[in-house]
Design a protein around this motif. Structure first.
Motif, short mmCIF file in Angstrom:
data_model
loop_
_atom_site.label_atom_id
_atom_site.label_comp_id
_atom_site.label_asym_id
_atom_site.label_seq_id
_atom_site.Cartn_x
_atom_site.Cartn_y
_atom_site.Cartn_z
N ILE A 47 7.26 -3.37 34.99
CA ILE A 47 7.16 -4.92 34.86
C ILE A 47 6.10 -5.20 33.88
O ILE A 47 5.01 -4.62 33.79
CB ILE A 47 6.89 -5.15 36.24
CG1 ILE A 47 7.87 -4.83 37.10
CG2 ILE A 47 6.32 -6.75 36.34
CD1 ILE A 47 9.13 -5.82 36.97
N SER A 49 7.29 -10.63 44.69
CA SER A 49 7.65 -11.56 43.55
C SER A 49 6.35 -12.16 43.08
O SER A 49 6.03 -12.41 41.87
CB SER A 49 8.54 -12.33 43.89
OG SER A 49 8.32 -13.33 44.74
N THR A 106 6.43 -10.76 39.36
CA THR A 106 7.07 -11.36 38.24
C THR A 106 6.77 -12.88 38.43
O THR A 106 7.40 -13.79 37.46
CB THR A 106 8.66 -11.29 38.67
OG1 THR A 106 8.87 -11.75 40.01
CG2 THR A 106 9.01 -9.81 38.63
N PHE A 153 13.10 -6.21 42.31
CA PHE A 153 12.23 -7.37 41.55
C PHE A 153 13.16 -8.53 42.02
O PHE A 153 14.54 -8.35 42.37
CB PHE A 153 11.99 -7.11 40.31
CG PHE A 153 13.41 -7.00 39.09
CD1 PHE A 153 13.80 -8.15 38.86
CD2 PHE A 153 13.89 -5.86 39.04
CE1 PHE A 153 14.95 -8.13 37.85
CE2 PHE A 153 15.28 -5.81 38.37
CZ PHE A 153 15.87 -6.86 37.70
N ALA A 187 4.81 -8.82 32.69
CA ALA A 187 4.77 -10.31 32.89
C ALA A 187 3.65 -10.88 32.18
O ALA A 187 2.46 -10.78 32.79
CB ALA A 187 4.93 -10.70 34.46
N VAL A 244 9.09 -12.52 31.31
CA VAL A 244 8.97 -11.21 32.41
C VAL A 244 9.90 -10.16 31.69
O VAL A 244 11.08 -10.71 31.30
CB VAL A 244 9.24 -11.73 33.63
CG1 VAL A 244 9.88 -10.38 34.63
CG2 VAL A 244 8.44 -12.69 34.51
#
Length: 288
Positions: A278, A200, A204, A260, A280, A103
């Motif tokens: 982001i 989340s 992530t 996050f 991931a 991540v």
């Protein structure tokens, strides 16, 4: 017609007349000539102490106007429609595979970590001086839904019905020993932690496509999700609690956020006015 096809149809206006095209091109040419304008629980507790006032500090993600200067009116696409289209796309996306779950959060500061399913983990950020550093503690439950820690197997086994997923998270929070600086979690604390757990899951965590799609649909069930328009990376959304997400409805990916959840369960608010990007994914590469 599925959610993604509905969204595309709503966002695509009828073909303008040649006269409209000529006038719009002329205006554009004139504008161009004129110039361009620490512990897993304690990490959550420290951040959690400010959760009640966090919504007021949520950052703005600038939205670009989506409608043409001239031409037929375009129906406004709701935030719920964006999330439901993204859920359909996420459900069809490949799960991916690799040795490490990686991540990377890029904003004013950069935060990056790698986790193996067995609990080995590494991170890079301001605290490590920009170097990749192994974390000493080996966790049997390395993935965090804010105040609830999970193994990869538990994460993959989460319910794929929105109501059941929210109920599972709520029950896990009830059993959690997490506390705020004021004491045990209140009902409001648990509700906010549950909502942030859904965030989340879609941003992530290495959730399965089905679980990620379910979390997107669960977020869509909350009233007040607002579509801010087209931004780099997708559609900007304002959530009921004030947080912002950038969601690509064509891929189901969350590409930007103003909040996050870090690997230790701490909730971070992004100070950058543009939010944070982001990235991931699973990878077989661990940088030296």
């Amino acid at each position: 017609m599925n959610d993604l096809q509905t969204l595309r149809a709503a966002m695509t206006p009828d073909e303008p007349s040649q006269d409209v095209i000529d006038r719009s091109r002329h205006r554009l040419q004139n504008r161009i000539r004129g110039g361009r304008p620490s512990g897993r629980r304690s990490g959550w507790l420290i951040a959690g102490a400010g959760l009640a006032t966090a919504a007021a500090a949520a950052v703005a993600i600038a939205a670009m106007p989506a409608a043409p200067v001239d031409g037929p009116a375009v129906r406004t696409v709701t935030g719920q429609e964006v999330l439901l289209a993204a859920a359909t796309a996420a459900e069809r996306s490949p799960e991916g595979a690799g040795t490490y779950w990686h991540v990377k959060v890029t904003g004013a500061d950069e935060y990056e970590y790698w986790i193996k399913p067995d609990g080995q983990s590494w991170m890079r950020g301001a605290k490590t001086g920009g170097k990749v550093m192994p974390l000493r503690a080996l966790s049997a439950t390395p993935f965090s839904l804010v105040a609830v820690d999970l193994t990869l197997e538990q994460l993959r086994a989460l319910p794929t019905d929105p109501g059941e997923l929210k109920a599972w998270i709520a029950a896990a929070l009830e059993r959690s020993d997490a506390r705020t600086s004021a004491g045990e979690l209140t009902a409001s604390d648990r509700e906010q932690a549950g909502f942030q757990s859904l965030i989340s899951l879609v941003s992530t965590l290495p959730a399965t496509p089905g679980v990620r799609a379910t979390a997107l649909r669960a977020i869509a069930e909350y009233p007040g999700v607002e579509n801010l328009g087209t931004v780099p990376g997708g559609q900007g959304l304002r959530l009921p609690t004030g947080e912002r997400l950038v969601v690509d409805p064509a891929t189901g990916r969350v590409n930007g956020t103003s909040i996050f959840v870090a690997m230790d369960g701490a909730v971070h608010k992004v100070a950058d006015p543009a939010g944070a990007r982001i990235d991931a994914e699973w990878t077989d590469t661990l940088p030296e």
